[in-house]
Design a protein around this motif. Structure first.
Motif, PDB file in Angstrom:
ATOM      1  N   GLY A  51       1.767   7.484  -6.688  1.00 41.94           N
ATOM      2  CA  GLY A  51       0.387   7.172  -7.252  1.00 41.94           C
ATOM      3  C   GLY A  51       0.876   8.749  -6.665  1.00 41.94           C
ATOM      4  N   GLY A  93      -2.296   4.037   3.421  1.00 40.91           N
ATOM      5  CA  GLY A  93      -1.973   4.636   2.171  1.00 40.91           C
ATOM      6  C   GLY A  93      -2.007   6.374   2.267  1.00 40.91           C
ATOM      7  N   GLY A 147      -4.546   7.699  -1.576  1.00 44.82           N
ATOM      8  CA  GLY A 147      -3.498   6.374  -0.865  1.00 44.82           C
ATOM      9  C   GLY A 147      -4.664   5.391   0.001  1.00 44.82           C
ATOM     10  N   SER A 169      -9.089   6.880  -7.125  1.00 47.98           N
ATOM     11  CA  SER A 169      -8.095   6.845  -8.081  1.00 47.98           C
ATOM     12  C   SER A 169      -7.785   7.987  -8.869  1.00 47.98           C
ATOM     13  CB  SER A 169      -7.754   5.570  -7.974  1.00 47.98           C
ATOM     14  OG  SER A 169      -8.067   4.818  -8.804  1.00 47.98           O
ATOM     15  N   ALA A 174       2.744   2.083  -3.197  1.00 45.56           N
ATOM     16  CA  ALA A 174       0.935   2.736  -4.461  1.00 45.56           C
ATOM     17  C   ALA A 174       1.365   3.455  -4.074  1.00 45.56           C
ATOM     18  CB  ALA A 174       0.318   1.599  -4.425  1.00 45.56           C
ATOM     19  N   ALA A 175       1.184   4.219  -2.839  1.00 44.00           N
ATOM     20  CA  ALA A 175       0.983   5.476  -2.215  1.00 44.00           C
ATOM     21  C   ALA A 175       2.121   6.724  -3.103  1.00 44.00           C
ATOM     22  CB  ALA A 175       0.956   5.742  -1.182  1.00 44.00           C
ATOM     23  N   TYR A 229      -6.005   3.324  -2.113  1.00 45.69           N
ATOM     24  CA  TYR A 229      -5.378   2.096  -2.205  1.00 45.69           C
ATOM     25  C   TYR A 229      -5.251   0.687  -1.596  1.00 45.69           C
ATOM     26  CZ  TYR A 229      -3.293   4.771  -6.161  1.00 45.69           C
ATOM     27  OH  TYR A 229      -2.919   5.511  -7.295  1.00 45.69           O
ATOM     28  N   PRO A 244     -12.781   3.733  -5.694  1.00 49.41           N
ATOM     29  CA  PRO A 244     -12.224   3.058  -6.571  1.00 49.41           C
ATOM     30  C   PRO A 244     -11.854   4.318  -7.687  1.00 49.41           C
ATOM     31  CG  PRO A 244     -13.345   0.665  -5.914  1.00 49.41           C
ATOM     32  CD  PRO A 244     -13.882   1.969  -6.148  1.00 49.41           C
ATOM     33  N   THR A 285       1.003  -1.054  -0.527  1.00 48.28           N
ATOM     34  CA  THR A 285       0.365   0.336   0.061  1.00 48.28           C
ATOM     35  C   THR A 285       0.646   1.016   0.497  1.00 48.28           C
ATOM     36  OG1 THR A 285      -2.112  -1.694   1.059  1.00 48.28           O
ATOM     37  CG2 THR A 285      -1.544   1.052   1.462  1.00 48.28           C
TER      38      THR A 285
END
Length: 460
Positions: free
Chosen positions: A25, A162, A137, A110, A21-22, A140, A107, A18
């Motif tokens: 992002g 996140g 975040g 995002s 991914a953040a 995610y 979702p 996570t």
């Protein structure tokens, strides 16, 4: 279908995923901001944007007044048609999800949240990017929790992971991101969240650095602390300044809500006023200063580039006004970065003025700006120690933390005595959904509730 809870190691791995991914992002988010900023102001297609250098005068000339209007109308369309949750700072939506509605985050956020806020910042609106990346975040984390069939505290923890990682990535402040998220998003007594949020915060900071999109930091030599009590007085002043900011934000928010029910008209008028102001600032100073996130002006303050306190106070008041206009009229963006700007200008200006009035007072304007950044953001957001850590990490001087922490506590206390809502809970109160603003107040509420229940039990 009931699923077996993940092992500790598997859950920690989810937290790291996570966080990464953040962090990725956040890097993409920064690229979007750069793209839209260059398109709106410079007419160029480029993903390069130096946060610490001022925007050159736009080729639009006086027509730059219309740039925030065009961006604001586009943002309003996205909020109205595609993602209502993209309005405001974003943190209030996480709080609503965690503590009030307990519903999944969509979702699609995002995709639309970073676009809306990137357009808003890129076109000159006075907002920050930290709240939206916290929300991104959290999306995610929520998505991973859904895929892994997690519920309860584990799902909520991944949301906090996140949010922490996004904050850490944007400011290259892993310790600050950790504490900031725990202060704002943790319920009372949930200490089991600390380890996974810690891992996610550092993973997010590492990820954005690995992608070469990390925040460069304000490189400066932190001066000696000087008069400790004088800096504590500065913290008190920042608490009062934050209360003023929230009062203006609340007043303008109420005024715009009283407008005819046309969000395009409301936000368009606000952005037209902002456009006029940033053009006038350009004419008078040679820079836009109060548009966008404002890191370039903060860097100039920290480099000692301002000698006149009244110019600093003027920028403080203008930034306060344009930020309240942006968010009060329904814009998309955060409040932490504007709070850093407000604190830096107020802190440096107050230090210079105090030295002029009291020549024997040992106050350094640069350190005054750092103390102002930390204490103003602490008072405004309710993240007391997280704000101190983020400010210290941003300037590369963790040794100044013993000075920042008590100033932040004093600033937050002053603001709480004047106004009970932070920037993150103010909008929830507008909707009739009051909520305690941080972990400390939630612990206090839990304690008082426990005492009341115990008293009722004894009476029974």
């Amino acid at each position: 279908m009931k699923t077996k809870p993940p092992t500790i190691l598997r859950f920690y791995l989810m937290a790291i995923v996570t966080g990464m991914a953040a962090g990725a992002g956040a890097a993409l988010f920064n690229a979007f901001i750069a793209l839209f900023h260059n398109l709106f102001f410079l007419g160029s297609w480029s993903f390069h944007y130096d946060w610490l250098r001022p925007t050159p005068p736009s080729f639009w000339g006086v027509g730059v007044i219309g740039v925030p209007v065009a961006g604001g109308l586009l943002v309003t369309w996205i909020i109205r048609r595609l993602a209502p949750e993209a309005q405001g700072a974003g943190v209030q939506e996480i709080l609503r999800n965690l503590f009030l509605d307990h519903a999944a985050l969509r979702p699609s956020l995002s995709a639309w949240r970073p676009v809306a806020t990137s357009i808003s910042i890129g076109s000159g609106a006075s907002v920050g990017h930290e709240g939206p990346i916290m929300q991104l975040g959290a999306v995610y984390g929520d998505l991973l929790a859904t895929l892994a069939h997690l519920a309860g505290w584990q799902r909520d923890t991944l949301l906090a992971c996140g949010a922490a990682a996004g904050t850490a990535a944007l400011f290259h402040a892993p310790w600050g991101g950790l504490v900031f998220a725990l202060e704002i998003l943790s319920p009372a007594g949930e200490w089991r969240r600390v380890a996974p949020v810690f891992l996610a915060s550092f993973a997010g900071s590492w990820m954005i650095s690995a992608l070469g999109k990390g925040f460069p930091g304000f490189a400066l030599a932190i001066p000696a602390s000087g008069s400790w009590w004088a800096y504590m007085g500065l913290g008190l002043g920042c608490g009062a300044g934050a209360a003023l900011f929230l009062a203006v934000l609340s007043a303008l928010g109420g005024a715009f809500r009283a407008f005819p029910d046309n969000p395009y008209w409301r936000h368009g008028v606000a952005m037209a006023i902002l456009g006029i102001l940033i053009y006038l600032v350009l004419v008078q100073t040679g820079q836009y200063h109060v548009e966008g996130v404002g890191f370039a002006t903060i860097a100039e303050v920290l480099a000692g580039g301002f000698c006149h306190p009244w110019l600093l106070f003027s920028l403080f008041l203008l930034k306060l006004l344009v930020t309240a206009l942006t968010l009060g009229s329904g814009g998309s963006g955060g409040t932490f970065s504007p709070a850093l700007f407000l604190g830096a200008t107020f802190g440096a200006g107050a230090a210079i003025l105090a030295q002029a009035i009291f020549p024997g007072l040992d106050l350094n304007p640069i350190l005054g700006a750092v103390v102002g950044m930390a204490s103003f953001s602490a008072a405004a957001t309710g993240a007391v120690l997280g704000s101190a850590l983020i400010a210290a990490e941003m300037v590369g001087g963790m040794g100044v933390l013993p000075l920042l922490a008590p100033a932040c506590i004093l600033a937050w206390t002053v603001r709480r005595l004047v106004l009970k809502r932070s920037t993150y809970t103010l909008e929830l109160s507008w909707r009739g959904r009051p909520l305690a603003e941080n972990l400390y107040l939630r612990i206090r509420e839990a304690y008082l509730t426990g005492r009341q229940e115990k008293g009722r039990g004894n009476n029974g």
